[in-house]
Design an enzyme around this catalytic site. Structure first.
Site, PDB file in Angstrom:
ATOM      1  N   GLU A 112      -6.711 -14.500 -52.048  1.00 18.85           N
ATOM      2  CA  GLU A 112      -8.063 -14.479 -52.634  1.00 18.85           C
ATOM      3  C   GLU A 112      -8.179 -13.410 -53.727  1.00 18.85           C
ATOM      4  O   GLU A 112      -8.798 -13.625 -54.768  1.00 18.85           O
ATOM      5  CB  GLU A 112      -9.099 -14.245 -51.526  1.00 18.85           C
ATOM      6  N   GLU A 132      -6.086 -17.813 -42.264  1.00 22.33           N
ATOM      7  CA  GLU A 132      -7.132 -17.258 -41.388  1.00 22.33           C
ATOM      8  C   GLU A 132      -7.433 -18.167 -40.202  1.00 22.33           C
ATOM      9  O   GLU A 132      -7.844 -17.703 -39.141  1.00 22.33           O
ATOM     10  CB  GLU A 132      -8.424 -17.022 -42.191  1.00 22.33           C
TER      11      GLU A 132
HETATM   12  C1  HXC Z   1      -2.547  -5.895 -40.771  1.00 23.22           C
HETATM   13  C2  HXC Z   1      -0.393  -6.618 -41.187  1.00 23.22           C
HETATM   14  C3  HXC Z   1      -0.890  -7.759 -41.843  1.00 23.22           C
HETATM   15  C4  HXC Z   1      -2.302  -7.924 -41.950  1.00 23.22           C
HETATM   16  C5  HXC Z   1       1.271  -7.836 -41.887  1.00 23.22           C
HETATM   17  N1  HXC Z   1       0.953  -6.702 -41.239  1.00 23.22           N
HETATM   18  N2  HXC Z   1       0.176  -8.511 -42.263  1.00 23.22           N
HETATM   19  N3  HXC Z   1      -1.220  -5.698 -40.655  1.00 23.22           N
HETATM   20  N4  HXC Z   1      -3.086  -6.962 -41.377  1.00 23.22           N
HETATM   21  N5  HXC Z   1      -2.882  -8.957 -42.579  1.00 23.22           N
HETATM   22  C6  HXC Z   1       1.842  -5.697 -40.674  1.00 23.22           C
HETATM   23  C7  HXC Z   1       2.482  -6.204 -39.381  1.00 23.22           C
HETATM   24  O1  HXC Z   1       1.621  -6.008 -38.283  1.00 23.22           O
HETATM   25  C8  HXC Z   1       3.713  -5.307 -39.316  1.00 23.22           C
HETATM   26  O2  HXC Z   1       3.320  -4.039 -38.856  1.00 23.22           O
HETATM   27  C9  HXC Z   1       4.100  -5.146 -40.796  1.00 23.22           C
HETATM   28  O3  HXC Z   1       2.928  -5.476 -41.545  1.00 23.22           O
HETATM   29  C10 HXC Z   1       5.204  -6.107 -41.197  1.00 23.22           C
HETATM   30  O4  HXC Z   1       4.820  -7.412 -40.858  1.00 23.22           O
HETATM   31  P1  HXC Z   1       5.728  -8.429 -40.000  1.00 23.22           P
HETATM   32  O5  HXC Z   1       4.829  -9.416 -39.403  1.00 23.22           O
HETATM   33  O6  HXC Z   1       6.630  -7.667 -39.094  1.00 23.22           O
HETATM   34  O7  HXC Z   1       6.619  -9.076 -41.172  1.00 23.22           O
HETATM   35  P2  HXC Z   1       7.235 -10.548 -41.208  1.00 23.22           P
HETATM   36  O8  HXC Z   1       7.832 -10.890 -39.872  1.00 23.22           O
HETATM   37  O9  HXC Z   1       8.113 -10.563 -42.393  1.00 23.22           O
HETATM   38  O10 HXC Z   1       6.016 -11.533 -41.419  1.00 23.22           O
HETATM   39  C11 HXC Z   1       5.293 -11.485 -42.619  1.00 23.22           C
HETATM   40  C12 HXC Z   1       3.962 -12.287 -42.487  1.00 23.22           C
HETATM   41  C13 HXC Z   1       3.190 -11.805 -41.243  1.00 23.22           C
HETATM   42  C14 HXC Z   1       4.280 -13.779 -42.365  1.00 23.22           C
HETATM   43  C15 HXC Z   1       3.189 -12.057 -43.775  1.00 23.22           C
HETATM   44  O11 HXC Z   1       3.095 -10.362 -41.306  1.00 23.22           O
HETATM   45  C16 HXC Z   1       1.812 -12.358 -41.123  1.00 23.22           C
HETATM   46  O12 HXC Z   1       1.616 -13.494 -40.719  1.00 23.22           O
HETATM   47  N6  HXC Z   1       0.793 -11.550 -41.452  1.00 23.22           N
HETATM   48  C17 HXC Z   1      -0.591 -11.915 -41.308  1.00 23.22           C
HETATM   49  C18 HXC Z   1      -1.011 -12.875 -42.396  1.00 23.22           C
HETATM   50  C19 HXC Z   1      -2.473 -13.298 -42.230  1.00 23.22           C
HETATM   51  O13 HXC Z   1      -2.870 -13.885 -41.231  1.00 23.22           O
HETATM   52  N7  HXC Z   1      -3.306 -12.993 -43.223  1.00 23.22           N
HETATM   53  C20 HXC Z   1      -4.705 -13.316 -43.212  1.00 23.22           C
HETATM   54  C21 HXC Z   1      -5.500 -12.153 -42.670  1.00 23.22           C
HETATM   55  S1  HXC Z   1      -7.231 -12.524 -42.501  1.00 23.22           S
HETATM   56  P3  HXC Z   1       4.026  -3.352 -37.585  1.00 23.22           P
HETATM   57  O14 HXC Z   1       3.228  -2.097 -37.377  1.00 23.22           O
HETATM   58  O15 HXC Z   1       3.962  -4.331 -36.484  1.00 23.22           O
HETATM   59  O16 HXC Z   1       5.424  -3.116 -38.080  1.00 23.22           O
HETATM   60  C22 HXC Z   1      -7.859 -12.379 -44.039  1.00 23.22           C
HETATM   61  C23 HXC Z   1      -9.360 -12.604 -44.170  1.00 23.22           C
HETATM   62  C24 HXC Z   1      -9.836 -12.466 -45.586  1.00 23.22           C
HETATM   63  O17 HXC Z   1      -7.177 -12.115 -44.962  1.00 23.22           O
HETATM   64  C25 HXC Z   1     -11.324 -12.382 -45.663  1.00 23.22           C
HETATM   65  C26 HXC Z   1     -11.821 -10.981 -45.931  1.00 23.22           C
HETATM   66  C27 HXC Z   1     -13.295 -10.804 -45.987  1.00 23.22           C
END
Ligand code: HXC
Length: 258
Positions: A112, A132
């Protein structure tokens, strides 16, 4: 203001902002977005900045809003604070062009944020998505709106409903990004592109940005009228006279933003 979550630099009239939360794949939290709004606000009135590049790391532009920060929030917290609205509106308020240079993950709020920029150049490793839905929520800062306008209903609906990622090639085909470049060339390319814009008349650049954005906000008839009037008004600038004289005299124009 000293920034903890951003690295910023100005070189040759291009301001570069690098999101810098490597341990969390640049997840967007309140502090990071406050810092981003702050630097963008300053650079918008800084004559040393004529174009802006927003980027992340090679692995992630930004993997979304910070899920750990959000997980404790209630409806009242989100609604009451209008979560991220001030910060993200600060991005949209900037009158200078912002290029998103995306490598790796641009997910959720990261996708976004990239779409709030004026255009996206991405590396061949880029992955875009609105996952999400997997968290039991939905996009909240443009993922159902800007993405739909950029790639059409079918792809936007599928991505928002299933959470699947779009790779760079599909993103270019669908019109989400302007160009895909090899990962090693991404910053070089984005800087050159920003540098090219920085050479133009800033008055004309701001007028173009307003006019293209207007096409998202209004009917085509109103948009065409707006475009025409802004086009006409550029004939009141010295840069118009200089640009056209330079063409006739077969030389490079010297724009003075006047
Ligand atoms: C907090 C996050 C994060 C996130 C990754 N990390 N994404 N922390 N918020 N959105 C952290 C992980 O917890 C981890 O920390 C470190 O980053 C590395 O991530 P990994 O998962 O170990 O890496 P990998 O296995 O390579 O996977 C990458 C990934 C995955 C596929 C991108 O991290 C993932 O699915 N992330 C979440 C993506 C997501 O759902 N985004 C949407 C969020 S909601 P630690 O401490 O464990 O090492 C949103 C709402 C928007 O965006 C609206 C706002 C108003």
């Amino acid at each position: 203001m000293a920034y903890e979550m951003l690295i910023t630099e100005i070189s040759d009239y291009v301001g570069v902002i690098r999101l810098n939360r490597p341990d969390a794949l640049n997840a967007l939290n309140a502090q990071l977005l406050r810092e981003l709004a702050d630097v963008l606000g300053q650079w918008d009135t800084d004559d040393d900045v004529r174009a802006i590049v927003l980027t992340g790391s090679e692995k992630a532009f930004a993997a979304g809003a910070d899920i750990k920060e959000m997980s404790e929030k209630s409806f009242v917290d989100m609604f009451g604070s209008d979560y991220f609205t001030n910060e993200t509106e600060a991005v949209s308020r900037v009158r200078k062009p912002i290029i998103a240079a995306v490598s790796g993950f641009a997910l959720g709020g990261g996708c976004e944020l990239a779409m709030m920029c004026d255009f996206i150049i991405c590396s061949d490793t880029a992955k875009f998505g609105q996952p999400e839905i997997n968290l039991g929520v939905m996009a909240g800062i443009g993922g159902t709106q800007r993405l739909t306008r950029l790639v059409g209903k079918s792809k936007a609906m599928e991505m928002n409903l299933t959470g699947r990622f779009m790779d760079a090639e599909e993103a270019e085909r669908a019109g989400l990004v302007s160009r895909v470049v090899p990962a090693k060339d991404l910053m070089d390319d984005a800087m050159k592109t920003a540098g090219k814009i920085a050479e133009k008349s800033q008055i004309a650049v701001m007028a173009v940005k307003e006019a293209v954005n207007r096409s998202y906000e209004t009917t085509q008839r109103e948009g065409l009228l707006f475009e025409r009037r802004v086009f006409h008004s550029l004939f009141a600038t010295e840069d118009q006279a200089e640009g056209m004289a330079a063409f006739t005299e077969k030389r490079s124009p010297k724009f003075r933003d006047s």
